[in-house]
Scaffold this motif. Structure first.
Motif, PDB file in Angstrom:
ATOM      1  N   TRP A  45       0.816  -1.211   0.000  1.00  0.00           N
ATOM      2  CA  TRP A  45       0.000   0.000   0.000  1.00  0.00           C
ATOM      3  C   TRP A  45       0.852   1.264   0.000  1.00  0.00           C
ATOM      4  CZ3 TRP A  45      -4.767   0.923  -1.321  1.00  0.00           C
ATOM      5  CH2 TRP A  45      -5.659  -0.166  -1.378  1.00  0.00           C
ATOM      6  N   LEU A  46       2.093   1.146   0.452  1.00  0.00           N
ATOM      7  CA  LEU A  46       3.001   2.290   0.339  1.00  0.00           C
ATOM      8  C   LEU A  46       3.200   2.632  -1.132  1.00  0.00           C
ATOM      9  CD1 LEU A  46       5.110   4.293   1.484  1.00  0.00           C
ATOM     10  CD2 LEU A  46       6.794   2.445   1.309  1.00  0.00           C
ATOM     11  N   ASP A  47       3.422   1.607  -1.972  1.00  0.00           N
ATOM     12  CA  ASP A  47       3.561   1.830  -3.410  1.00  0.00           C
ATOM     13  C   ASP A  47       2.341   2.571  -3.952  1.00  0.00           C
ATOM     14  OD1 ASP A  47       5.576   0.079  -2.779  1.00  0.00           O
ATOM     15  OD2 ASP A  47       5.294  -1.197  -4.536  1.00  0.00           O
ATOM     16  N   ARG A  48       1.177   2.059  -3.609  1.00  0.00           N
ATOM     17  CA  ARG A  48      -0.063   2.626  -4.162  1.00  0.00           C
ATOM     18  C   ARG A  48      -0.276   4.061  -3.703  1.00  0.00           C
ATOM     19  NH1 ARG A  48      -2.922  -2.938  -2.370  1.00  0.00           N
ATOM     20  NH2 ARG A  48      -2.336  -4.212  -4.180  1.00  0.00           N
ATOM     21  N   ILE A  49      -0.017   4.325  -2.433  1.00  0.00           N
ATOM     22  CA  ILE A  49      -0.241   5.679  -1.905  1.00  0.00           C
ATOM     23  C   ILE A  49       0.719   6.678  -2.529  1.00  0.00           C
ATOM     24  CG2 ILE A  49      -0.055   7.097   0.187  1.00  0.00           C
ATOM     25  CD1 ILE A  49      -1.106   4.611   1.736  1.00  0.00           C
ATOM     26  N   VAL A  50       1.996   6.292  -2.649  1.00  0.00           N
ATOM     27  CA  VAL A  50       2.986   7.204  -3.251  1.00  0.00           C
ATOM     28  C   VAL A  50       2.639   7.482  -4.710  1.00  0.00           C
ATOM     29  CG1 VAL A  50       5.404   7.490  -3.893  1.00  0.00           C
ATOM     30  CG2 VAL A  50       4.812   6.526  -1.660  1.00  0.00           C
ATOM     31  N   ILE A  51       2.262   6.444  -5.443  1.00  0.00           N
ATOM     32  CA  ILE A  51       1.862   6.630  -6.841  1.00  0.00           C
ATOM     33  C   ILE A  51       0.643   7.536  -6.906  1.00  0.00           C
ATOM     34  CG2 ILE A  51       0.975   5.459  -8.892  1.00  0.00           C
ATOM     35  CD1 ILE A  51       2.626   2.992  -7.901  1.00  0.00           C
ATOM     36  N   GLY A  52      -0.313   7.308  -6.014  1.00  0.00           N
ATOM     37  CA  GLY A  52      -1.511   8.151  -5.984  1.00  0.00           C
ATOM     38  C   GLY A  52      -1.183   9.614  -5.734  1.00  0.00           C
ATOM     39  N   ILE A  53      -0.263   9.872  -4.809  1.00  0.00           N
ATOM     40  CA  ILE A  53       0.151  11.249  -4.527  1.00  0.00           C
ATOM     41  C   ILE A  53       0.784  11.891  -5.767  1.00  0.00           C
ATOM     42  CG2 ILE A  53       1.768  12.680  -3.199  1.00  0.00           C
ATOM     43  CD1 ILE A  53       1.375  10.701  -0.870  1.00  0.00           C
ATOM     44  N   ALA A  54       1.691  11.145  -6.422  1.00  0.00           N
ATOM     45  CA  ALA A  54       2.373  11.675  -7.610  1.00  0.00           C
ATOM     46  C   ALA A  54       1.377  11.962  -8.726  1.00  0.00           C
ATOM     47  CB  ALA A  54       3.442  10.688  -8.083  1.00  0.00           C
ATOM     48  N   VAL A  55       0.422  11.070  -8.934  1.00  0.00           N
ATOM     49  CA  VAL A  55      -0.593  11.268  -9.974  1.00  0.00           C
ATOM     50  C   VAL A  55      -1.473  12.457  -9.632  1.00  0.00           C
ATOM     51  CG1 VAL A  55      -2.659  10.247 -11.024  1.00  0.00           C
ATOM     52  CG2 VAL A  55      -0.585   8.866 -10.739  1.00  0.00           C
TER      53      VAL A  55
END
Length: 321
Positions: free
Chosen positions: A200-210
């Motif tokens: 979920w760290l991957d997903r959250i960081v990607i979400g922030i960048a997007v």
């Protein structure tokens, strides 16, 4: 059947949709832009620190041993796919804004997505070991070569590729990854035991960048630039790029004489593009007002590859040597 349906329920799809909608409806603009960029940079640093902890050094060494598979794989991902991206960028320039068209070149230079490549190779009953090592190796190499290849093929004018960008890549991507590699003897087991939470760290960081990227694009008038015709053209070009990539990877693996399980591993490791690298790297390379336009092809590609890869892998599972 439940495993196949699970492929369509990837939480990353929901994360990308929520982040994109948030960027459209509640963009981080004005005084909120600078804090949002700082948060993005810190989050990316943490993500690559964890990546360094969990990618085993033994996998990198194995990549050099099985060079007959991995060298063609690297050449396909960063050579053939990059050239395909350049070709599609030129096609897209006739019907889409230049900032979106260059996104096809950026898409072509990105590494594979690790989890997706491994999942679909497993479902297709391919060589999972090769897929694991190949996807990991590609992602490590991608951190170093994506930006230079993108610049060499003509995208440098749009990205902030210079000494400042090199320093940012070094500090935000390479340095934390190197630290993670250095300390993984003490931390890797801890990371592995918490794999379900750390994903979920991957997903959250990607979400922030997007979210930050699309906030900048909305501020620059993305909604007024794009009508139904432009969205249709973008969707059609991304779908064509994905199908060409799949077909080319399959033909290349046959030409190289790989066994069927190895061909399946090559197919998914070569053609599944990584939003996990693409979104954070775009936040470093591109100004906020440009990044949202550039990653639009990548986000659509990511969604379509998940939709297409599951039934494709199921069909391939029926093929045996």
């Amino acid at each position: 059947m439940s495993q196949r349906l699970a492929m369509f329920a990837d939480p990353m799809i929901a994360v990308l949709l929520v982040a994109t909608l948030a960027g459209f409806l509640l963009p981080a603009s004005g005084g909120a832009r600078e804090p949002a960029q700082l948060i993005t940079s810190l989050a990316i640093f943490v993500l690559f620190l964890v990546n360094g902890m969990r990618v085993a050094r033994a996998e990198i060494v194995t990549g050099f041993v099985k060079w007959h598979f991995f060298v063609p794989l690297l050449l396909f991902v960063f050579g053939a796919m990059a050239l395909m991206g350049l070709g599609f960028a030129r096609l897209a320039a006739a019907v889409l804004p230049p900032m979106v068209a260059i996104g096809f070149l950026y898409l072509g230079t990105l590494p594979s997505t690790i989890q997706s490549a491994i999942s679909y190779t497993t479902l297709a009953e391919g060589n999972v070991a090769l897929s694991v090592i190949g996807a990991a190796l590609i992602n490590i190499v991608g951190v170093f070569v994506t930006a230079p290849i993108f610049a060499a093929l003509g995208g440098g004018a749009m990205a902030q590729i210079g000494s400042d960008a090199i320093i940012r890549i070094g500090l935000i991507l390479i340095l934390p990854f190197a630290i993670g590699q250095a300390v993984q003897g003490w931390t890797r087991q801890w990371v592995i035991e918490r794999k379900a939470k750390i994903v979920w760290l991957d997903r959250i960081v990607i979400g922030i960048a997007v979210y930050v990227a699309f906030s900048g694009a909305v501020e620059q008038g993305l909604l007024s630039m794009f009508g139904a015709a432009e969205w249709s053209a973008l969707l059609g070009l991304v779908l064509a790029f994905l199908l060409v990539a799949k077909l080319a990877a399959w033909i290349a693996s046959a030409t190289l004489g790989f066994a069927l399980p190895d061909r399946k591993a090559f197919l998914f490791a070569a053609s599944q593009k990584s939003v996990a690298i693409g979104a954070p790297l775009a936040a470093i390379l591109f100004a906020p007002e440009i990044a949202g336009f550039v990653i639009a092809p990548l986000l659509l590609y990511h969604l379509l590859q998940l939709i297409i890869a599951a039934p494709l892998a199921s069909l391939l599972a029926l093929q045996q040597d």
